[in-house]
Design a protein around this motif. Structure first.
Motif, PDB file in Angstrom:
ATOM      1  N   LEU A 117      -8.734 -30.978 -55.259  1.00 55.15           N
ATOM      2  CA  LEU A 117      -7.627 -30.983 -54.637  1.00 55.15           C
ATOM      3  C   LEU A 117      -7.802 -30.727 -53.164  1.00 55.15           C
ATOM      4  O   LEU A 117      -7.793 -29.431 -52.974  1.00 55.15           O
ATOM      5  CB  LEU A 117      -6.398 -30.174 -55.315  1.00 55.15           C
ATOM      6  N   ASN A 118      -7.460 -31.710 -52.548  1.00 54.40           N
ATOM      7  CA  ASN A 118      -7.573 -31.390 -50.914  1.00 54.40           C
ATOM      8  C   ASN A 118      -6.463 -30.599 -50.157  1.00 54.40           C
ATOM      9  O   ASN A 118      -5.359 -31.217 -49.994  1.00 54.40           O
ATOM     10  CB  ASN A 118      -7.894 -32.796 -50.150  1.00 54.40           C
ATOM     11  N   ILE A 119      -6.549 -29.369 -50.086  1.00 50.62           N
ATOM     12  CA  ILE A 119      -5.614 -28.472 -49.305  1.00 50.62           C
ATOM     13  C   ILE A 119      -5.680 -28.897 -47.888  1.00 50.62           C
ATOM     14  O   ILE A 119      -4.810 -28.289 -47.057  1.00 50.62           O
ATOM     15  CB  ILE A 119      -5.706 -27.186 -49.603  1.00 50.62           C
ATOM     16  N   GLY A 120      -6.816 -29.681 -47.359  1.00 51.66           N
ATOM     17  CA  GLY A 120      -7.036 -29.942 -45.988  1.00 51.66           C
ATOM     18  C   GLY A 120      -5.939 -31.028 -45.419  1.00 51.66           C
ATOM     19  O   GLY A 120      -5.754 -30.808 -44.154  1.00 51.66           O
ATOM     20  N   TYR A 121      -5.041 -31.278 -46.002  1.00 48.25           N
ATOM     21  CA  TYR A 121      -3.763 -32.025 -45.679  1.00 48.25           C
ATOM     22  C   TYR A 121      -2.722 -31.322 -45.466  1.00 48.25           C
ATOM     23  O   TYR A 121      -1.540 -31.838 -45.087  1.00 48.25           O
ATOM     24  CB  TYR A 121      -3.400 -33.161 -46.787  1.00 48.25           C
TER      25      TYR A 121
END
Length: 268
Positions: A117-121
């Motif tokens: 799950l990409n929390i980079g966004y």
């Protein structure tokens, strides 16, 4: 594995991935800042152009700001569940690591999505919410409970459209092995969807509503909220916004299952 057990595993998958990202908090915060700055500079350029000429395709800057924020928030919400996870499927297929994931006692899609799950966004989301908050104070929308529910539902529907398209692109690697080039096509249309689709020729308008329905993460729902005419859809635009996400999800599910059935492993 039962659905209940799968649901219990999801928070653990997410927690493990988030902990790995927080091992280097400085780098993560810098990435969020750079992303927000990059988009902020781009939106500033668009604002200067629109305010200089008054409108862009009949859209004022405040209306464009709402469109841009809707576009970015729907994209980042959907891509956080799909982009980095499925972009690497080509590598996993070629290296044979996909086989190990397929035999795990959990849904392959669930494992891929929630273990990465990409929390980079987060930078995208912060910028989008801030710009949206300002835009909503400037545009003329008659708010009511149905309007609020429509706003939230179409935002969710747009995110599902993005997630579905990226899932389908990634799944294609199970059959073609190579699929990363398809993301270049996706982002080409994604760039176009940042602007009102009415400024484009008819063939592009048609593609942004049908074949690559990214018009549903920007122009179509925002135009409905603002009472603007929507090309091709007319009075059906509101309903189409609500159905776009569920319909794309069903198509993505069918494509995903077909690709899994036809997967033959790294050796072909």
């Amino acid at each position: 594995m039962t659905i209940t057990r799968t649901l219990r595993l999801i928070p653990h998958l997410v927690a493990m991935f988030v902990r790995t990202k927080f091992e280097y908090p400085g780098a993560m915060l810098l990435a969020w800042f750079s992303q927000a700055t990059s988009y902020g500079a781009m939106y500033t350029a668009i604002a200067l152009i629109v305010t200089r000429f008054g409108t862009l395709g009949g859209w004022t800057w405040s209306e464009m700001a709402l469109l841009l924020s809707f576009h970015l928030l729907a994209y980042s919400s959907g891509a956080s569940f799909s982009f980095t996870q499925f972009r690497v499927m080509e590598d996993m297929v070629r290296q044979g690591t996909m086989d190990a994931i397929l035999v795990k006692p959990i849904s392959t899609w669930v494992y891929l999505v929630f273990s990465g799950l990409n929390i980079g966004y987060t930078g995208h989301v912060i910028l989008a919410v801030g710009l949206m908050g300002w835009a909503l104070t400037q545009v003329d929308i008659v708010w009511s409970l149905p309007a609020i529910l429509f706003f939230l539902a179409t935002l969710l529907s747009g995110a599902v459209v993005v997630c579905s398209l990226m899932t389908m692109i990634g799944a294609t690697a199970l059959v073609w092995v190579r699929s990363r080039h398809l993301y270049q096509i996706f982002f080409g249309f994604w760039e176009l969807a940042r602007y009102p689709i009415t400024i484009f020729p008819f063939p592009i308008q048609l593609m942004l509503i049908t074949l690559v329905p990214l018009g549903f993460i920007s122009t179509v729902p925002v135009a409905v909220l603002l009472g603007k005419p929507v090309p091709l859809l007319g009075g059906w635009a509101g309903l189409a916004c609500l159905l776009a996400g569920p319909l794309m999800a069903l198509i993505a599910m069918a494509h995903w299952r077909w690709c899994l059935r036809n997967y033959q492993g790294a050796g072909g």
